[in-house]
Scaffold this active site. Structure first.
Site, mmCIF file in Angstrom:
data_model
loop_
_atom_site.group_PDB
_atom_site.id
_atom_site.type_symbol
_atom_site.label_atom_id
_atom_site.label_comp_id
_atom_site.label_asym_id
_atom_site.label_seq_id
_atom_site.Cartn_x
_atom_site.Cartn_y
_atom_site.Cartn_z
ATOM 1 N N GLN A 102 0.868 -1.169 0.091
ATOM 2 C CA GLN A 102 -0.102 0.180 0.011
ATOM 3 C C GLN A 102 0.880 1.523 0.077
ATOM 4 O O GLN A 102 0.390 2.587 -0.368
ATOM 5 C CB GLN A 102 -0.877 0.009 1.017
ATOM 6 C CG GLN A 102 -1.820 -1.173 1.334
ATOM 7 C CD GLN A 102 -2.384 -1.481 2.537
ATOM 8 O OE1 GLN A 102 -3.556 -0.585 3.065
ATOM 9 N NE2 GLN A 102 -1.739 -2.285 3.542
ATOM 10 N N ASN A 103 2.251 1.287 0.031
ATOM 11 C CA ASN A 103 3.054 2.046 0.286
ATOM 12 C C ASN A 103 3.539 2.674 -0.923
ATOM 13 O O ASN A 103 3.541 1.898 -2.204
ATOM 14 C CB ASN A 103 4.469 1.834 1.168
ATOM 15 C CG ASN A 103 4.206 1.144 2.393
ATOM 16 O OD1 ASN A 103 3.120 1.481 2.962
ATOM 17 N ND2 ASN A 103 5.157 0.545 2.794
ATOM 18 N N HIS A 120 -1.622 1.467 -4.115
ATOM 19 C CA HIS A 120 -1.956 2.713 -4.015
ATOM 20 C C HIS A 120 -0.973 3.808 -4.776
ATOM 21 O O HIS A 120 -0.862 4.896 -4.734
ATOM 22 C CB HIS A 120 -2.053 3.251 -2.593
ATOM 23 C CG HIS A 120 -3.145 2.594 -1.788
ATOM 24 N ND1 HIS A 120 -3.093 2.525 -0.237
ATOM 25 C CD2 HIS A 120 -4.331 1.934 -2.228
ATOM 26 C CE1 HIS A 120 -4.169 1.831 0.030
ATOM 27 N NE2 HIS A 120 -4.853 1.664 -1.266
ATOM 28 N N CYS A 131 -2.003 18.464 -19.765
ATOM 29 C CA CYS A 131 -1.520 17.682 -21.115
ATOM 30 C C CYS A 131 -1.085 16.325 -20.840
ATOM 31 O O CYS A 131 -0.512 15.540 -21.681
ATOM 32 C CB CYS A 131 -0.340 18.495 -21.653
ATOM 33 S SG CYS A 131 1.405 18.519 -20.636
ATOM 34 N N CYS A 151 3.014 23.608 -19.834
ATOM 35 C CA CYS A 151 1.702 24.060 -20.465
ATOM 36 C C CYS A 151 0.888 24.920 -19.566
ATOM 37 O O CYS A 151 -0.140 25.140 -19.918
ATOM 38 C CB CYS A 151 1.253 22.818 -21.111
ATOM 39 S SG CYS A 151 0.089 21.918 -19.616
ATOM 40 N N ASN A 214 3.489 -6.958 13.428
ATOM 41 C CA ASN A 214 3.053 -5.563 13.616
ATOM 42 C C ASN A 214 3.198 -5.323 15.189
ATOM 43 O O ASN A 214 2.849 -6.277 15.963
ATOM 44 C CB ASN A 214 1.600 -5.416 13.417
ATOM 45 C CG ASN A 214 1.124 -4.104 13.075
ATOM 46 O OD1 ASN A 214 1.290 -3.128 13.999
ATOM 47 N ND2 ASN A 214 0.102 -3.786 12.178
ATOM 48 N N GLU A 216 1.080 -3.851 16.971
ATOM 49 C CA GLU A 216 -0.048 -3.420 17.519
ATOM 50 C C GLU A 216 -0.986 -4.535 17.031
ATOM 51 O O GLU A 216 -0.834 -5.121 16.005
ATOM 52 C CB GLU A 216 -0.822 -2.250 17.295
ATOM 53 C CG GLU A 216 -0.077 -0.970 17.485
ATOM 54 C CD GLU A 216 0.322 -0.811 19.094
ATOM 55 O OE1 GLU A 216 -0.970 -1.278 19.674
ATOM 56 O OE2 GLU A 216 0.884 0.022 19.456
ATOM 57 N N ALA A 233 8.831 -4.251 12.216
ATOM 58 C CA ALA A 233 9.283 -5.146 11.045
ATOM 59 C C ALA A 233 10.645 -5.591 10.864
ATOM 60 O O ALA A 233 11.043 -6.832 10.572
ATOM 61 C CB ALA A 233 8.691 -4.344 9.593
HETATM 62 P P1 OAD Z 1 -1.257 2.799 8.834
HETATM 63 O O1 OAD Z 1 -0.707 4.089 9.339
HETATM 64 O O2 OAD Z 1 -2.788 2.827 9.081
HETATM 65 O O3 OAD Z 1 -0.982 1.431 9.863
HETATM 66 C C1 OAD Z 1 0.575 1.402 9.885
HETATM 67 C C2 OAD Z 1 0.728 0.054 10.846
HETATM 68 O O4 OAD Z 1 1.910 -0.284 11.073
HETATM 69 C C3 OAD Z 1 -0.103 0.180 12.327
HETATM 70 O O5 OAD Z 1 -0.862 -1.017 12.466
HETATM 71 C C4 OAD Z 1 1.105 0.255 13.394
HETATM 72 O O6 OAD Z 1 0.924 -0.629 14.418
HETATM 73 C C5 OAD Z 1 2.445 -0.568 12.422
HETATM 74 N N1 OAD Z 1 3.581 -0.189 12.612
HETATM 75 C C6 OAD Z 1 4.058 0.909 13.186
HETATM 76 N N2 OAD Z 1 5.360 0.849 13.299
HETATM 77 C C7 OAD Z 1 5.808 -0.367 12.831
HETATM 78 C C8 OAD Z 1 7.047 -0.840 12.597
HETATM 79 N N3 OAD Z 1 8.119 -0.453 12.889
HETATM 80 N N4 OAD Z 1 7.151 -2.272 12.090
HETATM 81 C C9 OAD Z 1 5.791 -2.883 11.714
HETATM 82 N N5 OAD Z 1 4.787 -2.209 11.832
HETATM 83 C C10 OAD Z 1 4.656 -0.948 12.533
HETATM 84 O O7 OAD Z 1 -0.904 2.360 7.199
HETATM 85 P P2 OAD Z 1 -1.376 1.681 6.211
HETATM 86 O O8 OAD Z 1 -2.116 0.408 6.811
HETATM 87 O O9 OAD Z 1 -0.317 1.318 5.252
HETATM 88 O O10 OAD Z 1 -3.806 5.316 1.565
HETATM 89 O O11 OAD Z 1 -2.337 2.358 5.931
HETATM 90 C C11 OAD Z 1 -3.373 2.058 4.379
HETATM 91 C C12 OAD Z 1 -3.458 3.196 3.800
HETATM 92 O O12 OAD Z 1 -4.146 4.322 4.415
HETATM 93 C C13 OAD Z 1 -2.406 3.875 3.294
HETATM 94 O O13 OAD Z 1 -2.107 3.188 1.895
HETATM 95 C C14 OAD Z 1 -3.045 5.262 2.703
HETATM 96 C C15 OAD Z 1 -3.610 5.505 4.047
HETATM 97 O O14 OAD Z 1 -4.513 6.418 4.028
HETATM 98 C C16 OAD Z 1 -3.842 5.997 0.641
HETATM 99 O O15 OAD Z 1 -3.080 6.968 0.638
HETATM 100 C C17 OAD Z 1 -4.976 5.670 -0.448
#
Ligand code: OAD
Length: 248
Positions: A102-103, A120, A131, A151, A214, A216, A233
């Site tokens: 998702q990154n 994403h 353009c 442009c 994770n 959490e 991670a």
């Molecule tokens: P989130 O910010 O929602 O979640 C991050 C997750 O990473 C949480 O569950 C944390 O507990 C965990 N975390 C934090 N530090 C960590 C570490 N060092 N190692 C492993 N895990 C850790 O991020 P996403 O789930 O990616 O969408 O969010 C999903 C989408 O929401 C993103 O792609 C973005 C956002 O809005 C768009 O931009 C469309």
């Protein structure tokens, strides 16, 4: 935790085709802030006001000034961390086939994974709204906000804003990968944004083992995932790989 790390190494040794689903958490150790939780971007900004496509179209300068300028700076400096490198190593070992991420930071590719589905979109490229000229993000001149094309059109990143479709190919390929794998690693995602969070459900329904990494718990914990390794991670994947090396 040690027992679960050993278990994950065993499960990886036994699996034929693993897939990873990653989220912002895997890049936290590369100094890219997550969206939710402590220090999360959505703690400071309401995503509907700053990350929705309507918000961008109504006031691109506001979104550029509050969100995109900082994102560009943070991502320009970011390097893969042991979490990304661990997943690249799993591919090199012939265990991990595909990373669904998702990154938008491109760090999985930099680490060496060759099949990365960017659910994403990505921040590596921008295009002009008028353009459609594409430009590498490093070449977008942000001395004037919003940045403009020759442009006169405004540049936007090739990321998926809220309110936009997931790129069809990414969605289609992710569903295929999730339903074909026999193990899914779910790393650093809060698993609350759909349809990405559906991929572990698809994998589970198809009979795959689902392992979460994770610090959490998430909505997948205890229902969809077989187990959660509660840790960062980088550290966790390094420990799993050390165990796996001893098994292979
Ligand atoms: P989130 O910010 O929602 O979640 C991050 C997750 O990473 C949480 O569950 C944390 O507990 C965990 N975390 C934090 N530090 C960590 C570490 N060092 N190692 C492993 N895990 C850790 O991020 P996403 O789930 O990616 O969408 O969010 C999903 C989408 O929401 C993103 O792609 C973005 C956002 O809005 C768009 O931009 C469309």
């Amino acid at each position: 935790m040690e027992a679960l790390i050993k278990q994950a190494a065993k499960d990886l040794a036994a699996c034929k085709e693993a897939v990873a689903l990653t989220g912002a958490g895997i890049s936290v150790e590369s100094n890219i802030p997550p969206f939710r939780g402590k220090g999360g971007i959505w703690e400071k900004f309401d995503p509907m006001e700053y990350a929705h496509i309507d918000a961008f179209m109504n006031d691109p300068a506001k979104v550029w000034n509050t969100l995109l300028k900082d994102m560009k700076e943070v991502m320009d400096r970011a390097e893969p961390n042991p979490g990304h490198l661990g997943l690249a190593r799993l591919e090199a070992l012939g265990k991990l086939k595909t990373v669904i991420t998702q990154n938008v930071d491109g760090l999985h590719q930099l680490a060496g994974n060759t099949d990365v589905i960017e659910f994403h979109g990505n921040f590596a490229w921008h295009y002009c709204l008028l353009c459609k000229t594409r430009l590498k993000t490093g070449d977008v001149d942000i001395s004037r906000i919003p940045p403009r094309c020759a442009c006169g059109g405004i540049f936007r990143p090739e990321v998926v804003f809220f309110g936009e479709m997931i790129p069809t190919q990414a969605l289609w390929r992710s569903r295929q990968a999730a339903s074909k794998c026999d193990l899914m690693l779910v790393v650093g995602t809060s698993a609350v944004v759909q349809p990405a969070a559906l991929m572990p459900v698809i994998a589970k329904q198809a009979g795959a083992k689902v392992i979460e990494i994770n610090p959490e718990i998430t909505p997948l914990t205890g229902s969809i995932s077989d187990y959660l390794i509660q840790g960062n991670a980088g550290e966790t994947l390094s420990a799993i790989l050390a165990e796996l090396d001893a098994l292979l």
